[in-house]
Design a protein around this motif. Structure first.
Motif, PDB file in Angstrom:
ATOM      1  N   LEU A 118       0.836  -1.197   0.000  1.00 51.01           N
ATOM      2  CA  LEU A 118       0.000   0.000   0.000  1.00 51.01           C
ATOM      3  C   LEU A 118       0.872   1.249   0.000  1.00 51.01           C
ATOM      4  CD1 LEU A 118      -2.715   1.439   0.189  1.00 51.01           C
ATOM      5  CD2 LEU A 118      -2.607   1.174   2.672  1.00 51.01           C
ATOM      6  N   ARG A 119       1.889   1.287   0.847  1.00 47.31           N
ATOM      7  CA  ARG A 119       2.789   2.453   0.882  1.00 47.31           C
ATOM      8  C   ARG A 119       3.492   2.622  -0.460  1.00 47.31           C
ATOM      9  NH1 ARG A 119       3.874   0.368   6.069  1.00 47.31           N
ATOM     10  NH2 ARG A 119       5.782  -0.632   5.296  1.00 47.31           N
ATOM     11  N   PHE A 120       3.904   1.513  -1.062  1.00 48.32           N
ATOM     12  CA  PHE A 120       4.603   1.563  -2.350  1.00 48.32           C
ATOM     13  C   PHE A 120       3.686   2.144  -3.422  1.00 48.32           C
ATOM     14  CE2 PHE A 120       5.862  -0.206  -6.427  1.00 48.32           C
ATOM     15  CZ  PHE A 120       7.237  -0.068  -6.421  1.00 48.32           C
ATOM     16  N   VAL A 121       2.446   1.666  -3.475  1.00 44.99           N
ATOM     17  CA  VAL A 121       1.488   2.131  -4.484  1.00 44.99           C
ATOM     18  C   VAL A 121       1.194   3.605  -4.295  1.00 44.99           C
ATOM     19  CG1 VAL A 121      -0.929   1.973  -5.199  1.00 44.99           C
ATOM     20  CG2 VAL A 121       0.439  -0.104  -4.960  1.00 44.99           C
ATOM     21  N   ARG A 173      -1.543  11.921  -7.496  1.00 42.64           N
ATOM     22  CA  ARG A 173      -2.724  11.420  -8.207  1.00 42.64           C
ATOM     23  C   ARG A 173      -3.611  10.579  -7.316  1.00 42.64           C
ATOM     24  NH1 ARG A 173       1.456  11.619 -11.523  1.00 42.64           N
ATOM     25  NH2 ARG A 173       2.274   9.739 -10.545  1.00 42.64           N
ATOM     26  N   GLY A 174      -3.029   9.938  -6.299  1.00 39.63           N
ATOM     27  CA  GLY A 174      -3.808   9.087  -5.413  1.00 39.63           C
ATOM     28  C   GLY A 174      -4.125   7.752  -6.067  1.00 39.63           C
ATOM     29  N   ALA A 223      -2.636   7.283   5.752  1.00 41.38           N
ATOM     30  CA  ALA A 223      -3.021   7.833   4.461  1.00 41.38           C
ATOM     31  C   ALA A 223      -4.325   8.601   4.596  1.00 41.38           C
ATOM     32  CB  ALA A 223      -3.165   6.717   3.428  1.00 41.38           C
ATOM     33  N   ARG A 224      -4.562   9.530   3.674  1.00 39.75           N
ATOM     34  CA  ARG A 224      -5.750  10.377   3.710  1.00 39.75           C
ATOM     35  C   ARG A 224      -6.700   9.975   2.593  1.00 39.75           C
ATOM     36  NH1 ARG A 224      -2.157  11.500   7.002  1.00 39.75           N
ATOM     37  NH2 ARG A 224      -1.941  13.527   8.044  1.00 39.75           N
ATOM     38  N   ALA A 225      -7.950   9.765   2.954  1.00 35.36           N
ATOM     39  CA  ALA A 225      -8.954   9.304   1.992  1.00 35.36           C
ATOM     40  C   ALA A 225      -9.825  10.459   1.534  1.00 35.36           C
ATOM     41  CB  ALA A 225      -9.830   8.209   2.609  1.00 35.36           C
ATOM     42  N   GLY A 226     -10.007  10.551   0.215  1.00 32.83           N
ATOM     43  CA  GLY A 226     -10.967  11.485  -0.360  1.00 32.83           C
ATOM     44  C   GLY A 226     -12.236  10.736  -0.724  1.00 32.83           C
ATOM     45  N   GLU A 249      -1.010   9.424  -0.081  1.00 35.90           N
ATOM     46  CA  GLU A 249       0.016   9.259   0.943  1.00 35.90           C
ATOM     47  C   GLU A 249       0.132  10.538   1.762  1.00 35.90           C
ATOM     48  OE1 GLU A 249       3.965   8.822  -0.437  1.00 35.90           O
ATOM     49  OE2 GLU A 249       3.813  10.345  -1.980  1.00 35.90           O
ATOM     50  N   PRO A 250       0.500  10.432   3.042  1.00 37.74           N
ATOM     51  CA  PRO A 250       0.584  11.627   3.891  1.00 37.74           C
ATOM     52  C   PRO A 250       1.538  12.682   3.335  1.00 37.74           C
ATOM     53  CG  PRO A 250       0.692   9.622   5.220  1.00 37.74           C
ATOM     54  CD  PRO A 250       0.762   9.189   3.792  1.00 37.74           C
TER      55      PRO A 250
END
Length: 627
Positions: free
Chosen positions: A375-378, A385-386, A412-415, A421-422
């Protein structure tokens, strides 16, 4: 649960499966004629405490290794078969290498044909088998004979013990790689495969990838019996409605979730045979085996990130779309001469073309085993771009419930649609701080920065900008003021020079009474700061904007309105010429003033004239706002 055989040709895999299950898995006429296994065979095996498990019998001949890879993918336990009279052979080693590349979690070794050799020879063969494994990963070895039945009960017990500690598979998205497709009269197209994850009900809708064709499930069978669901860890035969045999073949994948996507470019942690890797270039074509798929592939490798174990981060491009998920294992083979040279684990199935990052050896370990690391890598790869949240169960390789937990623990921050990523959020927040600070310096009389100006200035997606603004509001750094953003506690301030200028502006507008100067005239007198100073005076309640480029002194404007109310008869229509006589101003000023009165509800336009309203819609008196 699924057991898959492996081992050299003529070492007795098919005979052993028949002795254990009573089923001859060589079903093809050519297999009967040649006496060798060519394609995959399947049989049910009844084990104490576990019930019925599936057994996949694979070919042992070197020409059919690709079928062996299909059979070995997705199994829970590998049954490595070594003939006691021959011992370890070339395909024993290649099959074992493939099992290790696929990271099959459990393994048992069957020494078959034990009745054909003496104990001393069998001990030598057993020692050779042990030498294939590290000391801490050596599997249980069971000597047995398919002909006499010796050791078969012990083998069943060992298999049951090895499978009994298997972890329950969490609720997950459904996936079944198709390893066989055929037509049955009266039923139509039938596909078979091992359900890797999730479950599929009868009458459920599935998509056939990579084509994307949607179809419905007519019937599901397991070990020849109809069942209501195909579930993870089981073999299944699935009859599909309205599907031609040409629509689906080995290598296709059945899925239910619409967010699965075929890919031709992905990133992976790759392990290569050092001698073979040294001869490869980005133009070298390999054969990539994943699940039931086999495609041509090329590798771009980041060799600077490789460690002593030979693991490297690589970008893989394929000559045909494949269906992959984060954490999937694959095997790489040279096309000529045919041999296995490596394999890997998918890190990001939806990679973008970019410079491969340098990843330390310890992080390669985590990328291979941890969905949170993937997840961090992606997120790092996607940056501003998220990553689409709906894609994450497939992209990082974990169940939807696990994705929610990872999102909560990752920082991480969700829209609305994407996860960021932070670091990307911090970068945008830093840009917002800069924009707000610069605006304060340039426009000290403003109430704040237009939010649209901020969003355009940060050069980020609307989602990321909204997340960053929300974070800063929560932290008390900025606040919203209508359509404006400003530093919390910001108060417009006047310099001594500004105070002098505003007094001159207010004086000139007041002196103009019913015909005040326009904004352009004031700018020519006092300079470019006039618009900001006029807005400041307006916020103080000292002047009122009547038209785009003209302000009136509030007292003068109220007197003009009072004149109208005092001299007009409610309900009677007055044309502009009559109203000009009432107010005593020229038409240039009269018409904009009357339009202002219409907007504020003092008058109402009727035809070419105006009628006085009995009750204005808007009260002009805002004396409490004056300073």
């Amino acid at each position: 649960m699924i057991i898959g055989t492996a081992g050299h040709i003529d070492h007795g895999k098919t005979e052993l499966v028949k002795a254990l299950t009573g089923v001859d898995t060589d079903r093809l006429p050519e297999e009967k004629r040649r006496g060798i296994t060519i394609d995959l065979g399947f049989a049910p095996l009844l084990l104490d405490r576990l019930g019925t498990v599936g057994v996949i019998d694979v070919p042992g001949h070197e020409d059919f290794v690709r079928s062996m890879v299909v059979g070995a993918s997705g199994i829970d336990l590998a049954l490595l078969v070594v003939a006691g009279d021959e011992g370890v052979m070339p395909q024993t080693r290649e099959h074992l290498a493939i099992l290790k590349l696929l990271q099959i979690p459990r393994m048992v070794v069957a020494l078959t044909k034990a009745d054909l050799v003496d104990d001393e020879w069998l001990t030598i063969v057993r020692d050779d088998v042990r030498a294939l494994f590290d000391e801490d990963s050596r599997p249980i070895i069971v000597s047995c004979s398919s002909r006499s039945g010796a050791g078969l009960d012990e083998l069943r017990r060992v298999l049951a013990d090895a499978l009994s500690d298997g972890e329950a598979k969490p609720d997950d998205v459904f996936r079944l790689p198709v390893d066989r497709a055929f037509s049955v009269k009266g039923t139509g197209t039938v596909v078979t495969g091992t359900v890797w994850t999730g479950e599929l009900p009868v009458d459920g809708v599935v998509r056939i990838l990579p084509t994307g064709r949607a179809t419905r499930v007519r019937r599901i069978e397991q070990h020849g019996r109809p069942v209501g669901f195909a579930r993870a860890g089981n073999r299944a035969a699935i009859a599909l409605t309205g599907t031609e045999l040409s629509d689906v073949a080995r290598g296709a994948v059945l899925v239910r979730d619409e967010h699965w996507q075929p890919t031709s470019l992905f990133e992976a942690v790759v392990v290569m045979d050092p001698n073979s890797a040294a001869t490869l270039t980005p133009r070298s074509w390999l054969r990539l085996h994943s699940g039931a798929s086999e495609v041509g592939a090329r590798l771009v490798m980041n060799e600077s990130a490789g460690g002593v174990s030979g693991r490297i981060l690589a970008r893989v491009s394929t000559d045909a779309p494949v269906v992959l998920r984060g954490g999937d294992r694959f095997v790489l083979r040279l096309p000529a001469p045919l041999r296995t040279i490596g394999g890997g684990i998918v890190v990001d199935p939806y990679a973008r073309r970019r410079s491969l990052p340098d990843v330390p050896e310890s992080e390669l370990d985590r990328l291979s085993t941890s969905a949170s690391s993937r997840l961090r890598f992606v997120l790092s790869a996607q940056s501003g771009r998220g990553a689409r949240i709906v894609d994450l169960p497939v992209r990082i390789g974990c169940s939807p419930a696990e994705v929610k937990d990872l999102m909560n623990s990752s920082g991480a921050r969700a829209g609305r649609h994407n996860l960021f990523e932070p670091e990307a959020v911090e970068q945008v927040m830093a840009s917002i701080r800069r924009i707000v600070a610069e605006y304060e310096i340039r426009s000290p009389l403003s109430l704040g920065v237009p939010a649209q100006t901020v969003r355009e200035g940060v050069r980020a997606s609307e989602e990321l900008a909204d997340i960053s603004i929300r974070e800063m509001e929560r932290a008390g750094e900025i606040e919203s003021f209508g359509p404006l953003l400003r530093r919390r506690g910001w108060v417009p301030s006047l310099t001594d020079r500004d105070v002098e200028a505003t007094n001159r502006l207010a004086h000139d507008i007041c002196a103009g009474e019913q015909e005040p100067p326009g904004v352009g005239d004031l700018i020519s007198r006092y300079g470019s700061s006039v618009p900001a100073l006029l807005r400041f005076l307006e916020r103080q309640g000292r002047i009122v904007q009547v038209e785009v480029d003209r302000y009136y002194d509030r007292d003068a404007l109220e007197q003009m309105i009072a004149q109208l109310k005092g001299k007009l008869v409610p309900g009677q229509v007055y044309v502009p010429a009559q109203l000009r006589d009432v107010l005593g101003c020229s038409r240039k000023y009269l018409i904009p003033f009357l339009e202002f009165c219409d907007r504020t509800g003092v008058t109402e336009r009727r035809g070419d004239g105006r009628v006085l309203r009995e009750a204005p819609l808007i009260q002009l008196d805002t004396s409490s706002a004056r300073s």
